[in-house]
Design an enzyme around this catalytic site. Structure first.
Site, mmCIF file in Angstrom:
data_model
loop_
_atom_site.group_PDB
_atom_site.id
_atom_site.type_symbol
_atom_site.label_atom_id
_atom_site.label_comp_id
_atom_site.label_asym_id
_atom_site.label_seq_id
_atom_site.Cartn_x
_atom_site.Cartn_y
_atom_site.Cartn_z
ATOM 1 N N GLY A 286 -18.939 39.183 38.166
ATOM 2 C CA GLY A 286 -20.072 39.015 39.062
ATOM 3 C C GLY A 286 -21.233 39.861 38.584
ATOM 4 N N GLU A 288 -24.643 41.763 40.367
ATOM 5 C CA GLU A 288 -25.107 42.157 41.698
ATOM 6 C C GLU A 288 -26.594 41.921 41.919
ATOM 7 O OE1 GLU A 288 -25.044 45.932 39.040
ATOM 8 O OE2 GLU A 288 -23.826 44.131 39.334
ATOM 9 N N HIS A 312 -16.891 44.046 45.556
ATOM 10 C CA HIS A 312 -17.496 44.928 44.558
ATOM 11 C C HIS A 312 -18.991 44.647 44.424
ATOM 12 C CE1 HIS A 312 -17.372 47.446 40.871
ATOM 13 N NE2 HIS A 312 -18.354 46.644 40.479
ATOM 14 N N GLU A 313 -19.346 43.378 44.249
ATOM 15 C CA GLU A 313 -20.768 43.045 44.080
ATOM 16 C C GLU A 313 -21.572 43.347 45.331
ATOM 17 O OE1 GLU A 313 -21.484 42.645 41.107
ATOM 18 O OE2 GLU A 313 -19.443 42.266 40.435
ATOM 19 N N HIS A 316 -22.478 46.958 45.523
ATOM 20 C CA HIS A 316 -23.625 47.300 44.674
ATOM 21 C C HIS A 316 -24.940 47.259 45.449
ATOM 22 C CE1 HIS A 316 -22.519 48.158 40.593
ATOM 23 N NE2 HIS A 316 -21.752 47.084 40.470
ATOM 24 N N GLU A 335 -21.268 52.270 38.845
ATOM 25 C CA GLU A 335 -19.965 51.611 38.906
ATOM 26 C C GLU A 335 -18.863 52.444 39.547
ATOM 27 O OE1 GLU A 335 -19.772 48.635 38.652
ATOM 28 O OE2 GLU A 335 -21.488 48.035 37.430
ATOM 29 N N ASP A 392 -24.419 48.144 26.396
ATOM 30 C CA ASP A 392 -23.303 47.293 26.798
ATOM 31 C C ASP A 392 -21.972 47.871 26.327
ATOM 32 O OD1 ASP A 392 -22.583 44.891 28.169
ATOM 33 O OD2 ASP A 392 -22.061 43.996 26.250
ATOM 34 N N TYR A 400 -16.041 52.699 35.681
ATOM 35 C CA TYR A 400 -15.519 52.160 36.931
ATOM 36 C C TYR A 400 -14.373 53.023 37.480
ATOM 37 C CZ TYR A 400 -17.954 47.826 35.618
ATOM 38 O OH TYR A 400 -18.893 46.889 35.283
ATOM 39 N N LYS A 575 -14.180 39.769 30.247
ATOM 40 C CA LYS A 575 -13.016 40.563 30.639
ATOM 41 C C LYS A 575 -11.718 39.775 30.509
ATOM 42 C CE LYS A 575 -10.842 42.449 34.803
ATOM 43 N NZ LYS A 575 -10.958 42.631 36.258
#
Length: 620
Positions: A286, A288, A312-313, A316, A335, A392, A400, A575
């Site tokens: 996702g 945010e 989670h999103e 954010h 995160e 990145d 996280y 992922k």
């Protein structure tokens, strides 16, 4: 960055001409090492954006008009660009072209756009076009969508890709409001990270407004065959027509999630909270984007088992969108807090047992990441160091899960009620601001540790933030459900006997844990038994499929290989594909197969995904 020393011993810290190439030293000395902008001299405050989206050429053409503040009466303002063609620049609405220069191309950062201004300049207008292969833009033909009728476009601006579709000061430490007018084919709908339409326009022209100041990485645009379905008065789902009903059912609890989040950490500040389900090539779970989370269709498991991603999103909206990391070296502030908040939302809605299972899975991921990188590797520190690297690179489980574990240690030391009051005030006092790790440490010291000096020894702030690895005071999460799985696995002996668990092991968390707890080299017979008992390959849950296929590759379970190939071609979430490619390349035979599959899969991947796989396969 200067270092600060606190009393508890925390160590810190037109006319175009070509500029000389930016050296590594010069980049590293900037306020934000990933931006050419010089906000201490002149900074943007508001954007008026006009865009025309051309699916035939795969180009966006537009005009970005920036309201600026000339902080130091500077004679120039600097923007970030990458892959952009600058056609014209004007100042304060004048018809005359302004003087500007484009710097030498930098592989990661792109090119600095330096525009000459006066102390009185209020507006800067930039006419430009994107490149056909702009990194933030994914253009999908009709066959790559669920409906197979119309093309689709979506953006992914995080971390430093906004500069590939909008000339901007592309730093998370710089915030601005915006309005936009976007023209698209009239049969399609356009959406942005702003107040959105719920019906298609007749002429393909859409206007947007985001009156809250946001950083550039939260700029977002999607254009496609999209419909809307309301969940409740302030939440709803956007998706392709054929996906909408399924998505709305899957995310039926979104409104409850917003209410649960508000109960924990205060009012939601953004008005509406909607979710857009994108085609499969979206590279993340996702994103945010304010008011409109972009979500992968891989969470549409058919049983609401992956809704923690939406939690989670949503989280954010407080940690990240409301209070933002100042640079990508401070990524854990976004995160770590969000992962903590996500699990609090899950606990509030679905109970402590579910949250505990997710904590165990998360901690195991953290241990695996530290083991892979090396316990002494600087990339296992919370405070990142990504100068002269693509930020990145920082998207690992360190930000996280180590961030989450650090906050759990503080929560335990202070007590949950005290910690919740601290976090609520942290969000309130820093709302619509961007802060650094050092800012947070000072705030933590003043507003929590100074009130109870014993907390400092219990928390070990410096070790968590500035040392690599996992500190010795980490809280080891425990799940009784998982303990039962462990005991059964230990009793299996030489062969798998899954029937003792399958009847009562229903949840995704339990099945994911089971797969992760199995040895890496099971026999073909054992894997066949597991496959018959659980149907992992047939699962609609892509998280389970990823874990199962990784185990199959480790164990050379060739019966799963045709399904693995289909999976890699149809799933674009980084992922969920990267672990499989990593396993495949461990042998020459596997690497050859990986290249064959990737040749078919790459056209369906976003640049965020294919850049990573290119490097893994040695194609970059």
């Amino acid at each position: 960055m200067k270092k600060l020393f606190l009393f508890f011993c925390i160590g810190f810290f037109a006319c175009q001409s070509e500029k000389k190439d930016i050296t590594n030293v010069e980049i590293g000395e900037r306020t934000d090492p990933h931006s050419f902008s010089e906000p201490e001299k002149a900074v943007v405050k508001h954007l008026d954006l006009e865009l025309a989206v051309d699916f035939s050429s795969h180009i966006i053409s537009g005009r970005a008009t920036w309201d600026i503040q000339n902080v130091s009466e500077a004679d120039s303002i600097v923007f970030d660009t990458h892959q952009l063609k600058i056609d014209k620049v004007t100042l304060d609405g004048s018809a005359d072209s302004a003087e500007y220069t484009l710097g030498q191309e930098h592989k990661i950062l792109g090119r600095a756009l330096t525009i000459k201004i006066t102390p009185d300049t209020k507006k800067v207008s930039i006419w430009y076009k994107t490149a056909e292969d702009a990194a933030a833009l994914q253009w999908l033909n009709a066959s790559q969508t669920a409906g197979k009728k119309h093309p689709y476009l979506f953006t992914q601006s995080q971390a430093i890709l906004a500069r590939t579709w909008v000339p901007c000061q592309d730093s998370p430490g710089i915030r601005f409001s915006y309005k936009a007018k976007v023209t698209v084919p009239k049969e399609l709908m356009a959406l942005m990270s702003a107040v959105n339409p719920q019906k298609r326009s007749d002429d393909g022209i859409y206007t947007f407004e985001q009156n809250k100041p946001i950083p550039s990485y939260l700029m977002a645009l999607a254009v496609g065959d999209i419909d809307f379905k309301e969940i409740d008065a302030r939440t709803g789902i956007y998706a392709e027509p054929g996906v909408l009903k399924k998505a709305a059912w899957e995310f039926a609890d979104v409104g409850k999630m917003v209410a649960a989040a508000e109960k924990i950490y205060g009012p939601y500040q953004w008005g509406r909270y909607d979710v857009l389900v994108l085609p499969p090539s979206f590279p993340f779970g996702g994103m945010e984007n304010p008011m409109l989370t972009f979500a992968t269709p891989t969470v549409l498991a058919g049983d609401r088992s992956l809704v923690n991603l939406i939690a989670h999103e949503l989280a954010h909206s407080w940690s990240g969108n409301l209070v933002t990391n100042a640079t990508w070296n401070d990524f854990w502030l976004n995160e770590g807090f969000t992962t903590y908040f996500e699990r609090r939302i899950i606990e509030e809605l679905y109970g402590r047992e579910v949250a505990e299972m997710q904590e165990v899975i998360g901690f195991n991921l953290l241990k695996a990441t530290v083991a892979e990188l090396g316990a002494k590797n600087d990339d296992t520190k919370l405070k990142g160091s990504f100068e002269n690297r693509d930020p990145d690179d920082g998207v690992t489980d360190i930000a996280y899960e180590k961030g989450f574990s650090f906050l759990r240690v503080i929560e335990k030391a202070a007590g949950r009620n005290v910690f919740d009051a601290f976090v609520s005030e942290y969000f309130k006092s820093h709302q619509f601001q961007s802060i650094s790790t050092e800012d947070f440490v000072l705030y933590l010291q003043k507003n929590l540790i100074a009130k109870d000096v014993k907390i400092s020894d219990k928390v070990m702030v410096s070790k968590w933030i500035y040392d690599p690895g996992i500190p010795s005071n980490a809280i080891i999460p425990v799940s009784m459900k998982f303990k039962e799985i462990d005991s059964v696995i230990k009793s299996w002996g030489g062969s798998v006997k899954p029937s003792r668990l399958s009847a009562r092991m229903k949840s995704t968390n339990e099945r994911l844990y089971l797969i992760s707890a199995l040895p890496d080299s099971l026999s073909t017979q054992d894997l066949s038994v597991l496959h018959r008992e659980y149907g992992f390959t047939r699962s609609g849950n892509t998280e389970i499929q990823c874990a199962w296929y990784t185990l199959a590759l480790k164990s050379n379970y060739e019966k799963a290989y045709p399904e693995i190939e289909k999976y890699l071609i149809n799933v674009g979430r980084r992922k969920l594909v990267l672990p499989l490619y990593k396993e495949m390349v461990k042998t020459e035979k596997g690497k050859k197969w990986a290249r064959e599959v990737y040749l078919k899969a790459r056209p369906n991947y976003h640049s965020v995904t294919f850049n990573t796989i290119d490097e893994l396969l040695g194609d970059k």
